[in-house]
Design a protein around this motif. Structure first.
Motif, mmCIF file in Angstrom:
data_model
loop_
_atom_site.group_PDB
_atom_site.id
_atom_site.type_symbol
_atom_site.label_atom_id
_atom_site.label_comp_id
_atom_site.label_asym_id
_atom_site.label_seq_id
_atom_site.Cartn_x
_atom_site.Cartn_y
_atom_site.Cartn_z
ATOM 1 N N GLU A 41 -7.273 2.605 -2.934
ATOM 2 C CA GLU A 41 -5.906 2.231 -3.301
ATOM 3 C C GLU A 41 -5.787 0.719 -3.528
ATOM 4 N N ARG A 42 -6.310 -0.054 -2.565
ATOM 5 C CA ARG A 42 -6.135 -1.510 -2.634
ATOM 6 C C ARG A 42 -6.918 -2.147 -3.774
ATOM 7 N N HIS A 43 -8.139 -1.704 -3.965
ATOM 8 C CA HIS A 43 -9.046 -2.424 -4.856
ATOM 9 C C HIS A 43 -9.153 -1.829 -6.261
ATOM 10 N N ILE A 44 -8.722 -0.593 -6.455
ATOM 11 C CA ILE A 44 -8.886 0.029 -7.775
ATOM 12 C C ILE A 44 -7.556 0.432 -8.388
ATOM 13 N N PHE A 45 -6.793 1.263 -7.676
ATOM 14 C CA PHE A 45 -5.616 1.873 -8.316
ATOM 15 C C PHE A 45 -4.382 0.981 -8.281
ATOM 16 N N LEU A 46 -4.108 0.298 -7.171
ATOM 17 C CA LEU A 46 -2.933 -0.578 -7.133
ATOM 18 C C LEU A 46 -3.032 -1.734 -8.127
ATOM 19 N N PRO A 47 -4.201 -2.361 -8.338
ATOM 20 C CA PRO A 47 -4.274 -3.387 -9.395
ATOM 21 C C PRO A 47 -3.946 -2.843 -10.777
ATOM 22 N N LEU A 48 -4.220 -1.552 -11.012
ATOM 23 C CA LEU A 48 -3.899 -0.973 -12.317
ATOM 24 C C LEU A 48 -2.400 -0.829 -12.531
ATOM 25 N N LYS A 92 3.788 2.997 -14.590
ATOM 26 C CA LYS A 92 4.015 4.433 -14.433
ATOM 27 C C LYS A 92 2.972 5.103 -13.527
ATOM 28 N N LEU A 93 1.871 4.415 -13.293
ATOM 29 C CA LEU A 93 0.814 4.995 -12.445
ATOM 30 C C LEU A 93 1.147 4.937 -10.962
ATOM 31 N N VAL A 107 1.278 8.160 -8.987
ATOM 32 C CA VAL A 107 0.062 8.969 -8.831
ATOM 33 C C VAL A 107 -1.069 8.181 -8.165
ATOM 34 N N VAL A 108 -0.748 6.995 -7.630
ATOM 35 C CA VAL A 108 -1.792 6.194 -6.975
ATOM 36 C C VAL A 108 -2.382 6.940 -5.788
ATOM 37 N N ARG A 109 -1.518 7.479 -4.920
ATOM 38 C CA ARG A 109 -2.006 8.180 -3.731
ATOM 39 C C ARG A 109 -2.788 9.451 -4.099
ATOM 40 N N PRO A 110 -2.253 10.328 -4.969
ATOM 41 C CA PRO A 110 -3.059 11.505 -5.351
ATOM 42 C C PRO A 110 -4.404 11.130 -5.970
ATOM 43 N N LEU A 111 -4.424 10.096 -6.806
ATOM 44 C CA LEU A 111 -5.695 9.677 -7.411
ATOM 45 C C LEU A 111 -6.674 9.173 -6.350
ATOM 46 N N ALA A 112 -6.150 8.430 -5.376
ATOM 47 C CA ALA A 112 -7.012 7.909 -4.313
ATOM 48 C C ALA A 112 -7.580 9.049 -3.463
ATOM 49 N N ILE A 113 -6.747 10.054 -3.170
ATOM 50 C CA ILE A 113 -7.217 11.200 -2.368
ATOM 51 C C ILE A 113 -8.288 11.974 -3.126
#
Length: 352
Positions: free
Chosen positions: A37-44, A50-51, A54-60
């Motif tokens: 979450e911290r290093h990949i999806f939240l920076p996006l 709009k992401l 879905v950050v949490r589902p993608l991280a899981i």
């Protein structure tokens, strides 16, 4: 009524086993999920707002895929080598038996006064073989019980995985609910103390787990490199075994040495001896340099206190105590140190 209380606790643990497994699994997976979450999806999210939903589902999903991929790779490499080791063992047993019998015969011819002792030894081995045959024949009735236990364990793990996914998806909500319950039902000072200890415990365990994973990765890589340098058989299989058993701090690698040396023994007895020497040397480096620096520094304990916690935890609770004794001791160590400094300050004594 300790026996009655113990049975009640045991029954509660059996009933709540899927929930307990789910909580433990969620805690472990959360370390990887939070990193994603911290290093990949939240920076996006900065570029694609709009992401955020879905950050949490993608991280899981990414976490589960990563774990499944690691386990699959290990199985793909380990199972063939393990099968080859078992086949080699089965093929070698008759040869070792014949060699042992020939050796006994040579000893009997060279030293006639040992004949009676060798006959007794042979008779004892025959009795042992008969006993093993009886044990094998008595295993059949227990197969059903083992199968039942295995099925129950698989069901518990599957349910635990489902529970862990729910916990990971809404961890902030569940933690907030726990905080509100503590504050609502306990005096404010006690509630705050529990929250502080819980935060300290979480910090200690998360650092310990991260340090332990780093340590076993280093140990496994060093074992793999060393075995390849010395051209020992099954380097990947044995390195993984050594790394997995090294989850038990300091002494764990020795436990993995026994089955590993046995596998090498089936191929080359002399290399098995050199492998034991190699692991002893590697374990000295791991126990005195790598482990205290990597794990000890990550949880704020010196090498002496790591060893102390390991000995006390193992003496009290066996293998589980050896694994979790260090982070638990780190929490107690921090709490006692804080209380000590507070008392010194109350007496107007400098901690220096």
């Amino acid at each position: 009524h300790y026996s009655l209380l113990g049975r009640g606790i045991g029954r509660a643990v059996d009933v709540l086993a899927p929930l307990i497994a789910g909580i433990a699994l969620a805690y472990l997976l959360n370390l990887m999920m939070s990193s994603y979450e911290r290093h990949i999806f939240l920076p996006l999210v900065k570029y694609r707002p709009k992401l955020r939903r879905v950050v949490r589902p993608l991280a899981i999903v990414t976490t589960l895929v990563t774990v499944a991929a690691i386990l699959s790779l290990l199985l793909v490499f380990i199972i063939p080598q393990l099968g080859a080791s078992i086949s080699s063992l089965i093929e070698s047993v008759p040869g070792y038996r014949d060699s042992a019998m020939a050796l006994l015969e040579q000893i009997a011819l060279a030293y006639p006064f040992l004949t009676d002792w060798l006959e007794k030894l042979t008779a004892q081995w025959q009795q042992i073989a008969q006993g093993l045959a009886e044990v094998v024949s008595n295993l059949a009735p227990r197969v059903f019980s083992w199968t039942k236990s295995l099925t129950s364990g698989v069901i518990t793990m599957v349910m635990g995985l489902i529970v862990s996914i729910y916990l990971l998806a809404g961890k902030e909500k569940y933690l907030d609910m726990l905080r509100k319950m503590l504050i609502a039902y306990l005096p404010e000072k006690q509630a705050q103390t529990i929250l502080d200890v819980a935060a300290l415990t979480n910090q200690s365990f998360s650092r310990f787990i991260s340090g332990q994973l780093t340590e076993i990765t280093i140990l496994g890589c060093l074992c793999f490199i060393g075995m390849n340098i010395f051209r020992m058989p099954y380097p990947l299989l044995i390195s993984v075994m050594i790394a997995v058993t090294a989850l038990i701090p300091i002494f764990g690698a020795y436990m993995g040495t026994i089955p590993s040396a046995f596998l090498i023994l089936m191929i080359d007895p002399m290399q098995a001896v050199w492998f034991v020497v190699f692991i002893i040397c590697l374990q000295q480096v791991e126990g005195k340099i790598i482990y205290p620096k990597v794990v000890g520094s990550s949880i704020g304990l010196g090498g002496f206190w790591v060893l102390f916690a390991l000995i006390v935890g193992g003496s009290l609770f066996g293998l589980p105590g050896m694994v979790i004794g260090i982070p638990i001791f780190a929490v107690l160590y921090t709490l006692i140190r804080q209380d000590m400094y507070k008392r010194l300050e109350g007496r107007k004594i400098s901690k220096e």
